[in-house]
Design a protein around this motif. Structure first.
Motif, mmCIF file in Angstrom:
data_model
loop_
_atom_site.group_PDB
_atom_site.id
_atom_site.type_symbol
_atom_site.label_atom_id
_atom_site.label_comp_id
_atom_site.label_asym_id
_atom_site.label_seq_id
_atom_site.Cartn_x
_atom_site.Cartn_y
_atom_site.Cartn_z
ATOM 1 N N VAL A 77 0.822 -1.210 0.000
ATOM 2 C CA VAL A 77 0.000 0.000 0.000
ATOM 3 C C VAL A 77 0.854 1.257 0.000
ATOM 4 O O VAL A 77 0.431 2.301 -0.508
ATOM 5 C CB VAL A 77 -0.969 0.005 1.207
ATOM 6 C CG1 VAL A 77 -0.235 0.329 2.512
ATOM 7 C CG2 VAL A 77 -2.107 0.995 0.974
ATOM 8 N N THR A 78 2.075 1.178 0.554
ATOM 9 C CA THR A 78 2.935 2.361 0.555
ATOM 10 C C THR A 78 3.283 2.815 -0.863
ATOM 11 O O THR A 78 3.024 3.961 -1.225
ATOM 12 C CB THR A 78 4.221 2.105 1.366
ATOM 13 O OG1 THR A 78 3.858 1.848 2.726
ATOM 14 C CG2 THR A 78 5.141 3.306 1.313
ATOM 15 N N PRO A 79 3.838 1.927 -1.700
ATOM 16 C CA PRO A 79 4.092 2.379 -3.072
ATOM 17 C C PRO A 79 2.810 2.696 -3.844
ATOM 18 O O PRO A 79 2.795 3.612 -4.671
ATOM 19 C CB PRO A 79 4.848 1.208 -3.709
ATOM 20 C CG PRO A 79 4.560 0.027 -2.847
ATOM 21 C CD PRO A 79 4.362 0.569 -1.472
ATOM 22 N N GLU A 80 1.729 1.943 -3.568
ATOM 23 C CA GLU A 80 0.481 2.183 -4.308
ATOM 24 C C GLU A 80 -0.080 3.579 -4.035
ATOM 25 O O GLU A 80 -0.361 4.350 -4.960
ATOM 26 C CB GLU A 80 -0.563 1.122 -3.928
ATOM 27 C CG GLU A 80 -1.811 1.214 -4.780
ATOM 28 C CD GLU A 80 -3.099 1.034 -3.988
ATOM 29 O OE1 GLU A 80 -4.132 0.768 -4.614
ATOM 30 O OE2 GLU A 80 -3.073 1.187 -2.753
ATOM 31 N N LYS A 81 -0.252 3.901 -2.744
ATOM 32 C CA LYS A 81 -0.817 5.209 -2.392
ATOM 33 C C LYS A 81 0.145 6.334 -2.750
ATOM 34 O O LYS A 81 -0.278 7.417 -3.166
ATOM 35 C CB LYS A 81 -1.150 5.249 -0.899
ATOM 36 C CG LYS A 81 -2.380 4.446 -0.521
ATOM 37 C CD LYS A 81 -3.641 5.094 -1.073
ATOM 38 C CE LYS A 81 -4.873 4.256 -0.743
ATOM 39 N NZ LYS A 81 -5.008 3.059 -1.592
#
Length: 321
Positions: A77-81
């Motif tokens: 979720v860190t790279p996605e968001k």
């Protein structure tokens, strides 16, 4: 201006990552309920609603059963968001180079670009998460109807085996290659592009309503949270039918009498014929409850400037650069 961009971009990436991890931790059980509700077919319903799903999950799988698949989300979720929020800012900056105010169309284009960029991470993340989330539904269905057989794609499997994200990844890479992780890419684009086209312009306009005056652009932090929640929930419900299609396409394991789909059009046609239009809104309320706080938290993290604080930047240093 160039220095400002160098300072703000890393901060935006950190803010997006922190917001994603905090948000996922808070709302993941509701997301699990959404996936299970979307995947169950008419006549084979294990859960009546979101609350019933969560209660049955805790009883049969324990408290941490509600967080099956959370590790995948927390990892990616860190790279996605970060990609989603930073890409939107980048496209907004590019489209406003003429110095004029962004029109609604340009805001929608910015959101569309952000949605296209994020699927690089979103598609494999959702692919793995859905397998882990839906395993409990299949096991519960097997207990309720012992005569039902299970299938992994088209091969019968008499027992539901607990697997990890790494096992699923290895199996997909060995059998399908990298494209196996991107199953449902078209449906993911069909969901995330319209979502971003609705969310970002709507948030921007709701956020402006919180200004004290045209001369004072400051907005209270609670208004950032409310704006993020409202825009997120509206955008989530708007694209909920696309999310149902994506979930069905990405689910590898099927219960007995649960049909398989050959693409987006085939999935839509079969759902309409066998379950009716109402099936496209399965889990819509859950999705709204997931997305609203997720993006509300994201906007608060941006407002507070956690990334700027961690990097040692102050508003004065940013503005003076």
């Amino acid at each position: 201006m160039a220095q400002h961009q160098q300072i703000s971009l890393p901060a935006k990436l950190i803010n997006g990552g922190i917001a994603g991890m905090v948000g996922v931790t808070c709302v993941f059980p509701i997301d699990l309920a959404k996936t299970r509700l979307q995947n169950q077919r008419s006549g084979q319903q294990v859960y009546k609603n979101m609350l019933d799903c969560l209660i049955k999950t805790v009883k049969s799988e324990g408290y941490f059963g509600m967080y099956r698949g959370a590790a995948v989300n927390l990892t990616l979720v860190t790279p996605e968001k970060a990609i989603k929020l930073a890409a939107n800012d980048f496209f907004r900056h590019q489209l406003s180079k003429d110095g004029g105010r962004l029109t609604v169309l340009k805001e929608m284009l910015s959101g569309c670009g952000a949605g296209m960029c994020q699927v690089i991470i979103t598609t494999p993340m959702e692919m793995l998460k859905i397998q882990l989330q839906d395993a409990g539904r299949l096991a519960a269905q097997q207990r309720l109807i012992p005569s039902m057989a299970r299938s992994y794609n088209t091969n019968p499997a008499p027992h539901v085996v607990r697997v990890s994200a790494m096992q699923i990844t290895r199996e997909l890479l060995q059998t399908k290659g990298v494209p196996g992780l991107y199953r449902g890419l078209g449906a993911t684009l069909m969901r995330d592009m319209p979502f971003s086209m609705v969310y970002f312009p709507l948030f921007a306009h709701l956020h402006q309503l919180g200004r004290h005056s045209p001369e004072d652009p400051a907005v209270p932090f609670y208004w950032s949270f409310v704006s993020g929640c409202l825009a997120g929930s509206i955008a989530a419900v708007t694209v909920s039918p696309c999310d149902v299609v994506k979930t069905r396409l990405q689910s590898l394991k099927k219960g007995a009498n649960e049909e398989t789909y050959n693409g987006v059009v085939d999935c839509i046609r079969k759902i309409l014929r066998k379950e009716g239009p109402g099936a496209f809104l399965k889990g819509a309320s859950c999705r709204a409850l997931v997305i609203a706080p997720l993006f509300g938290i994201a906007q608060v993290v941006y407002f507070v400037g956690v990334g700027e604080f961690l990097l040692g930047y102050t508003p004065q240093s940013i503005c003076s650069s």
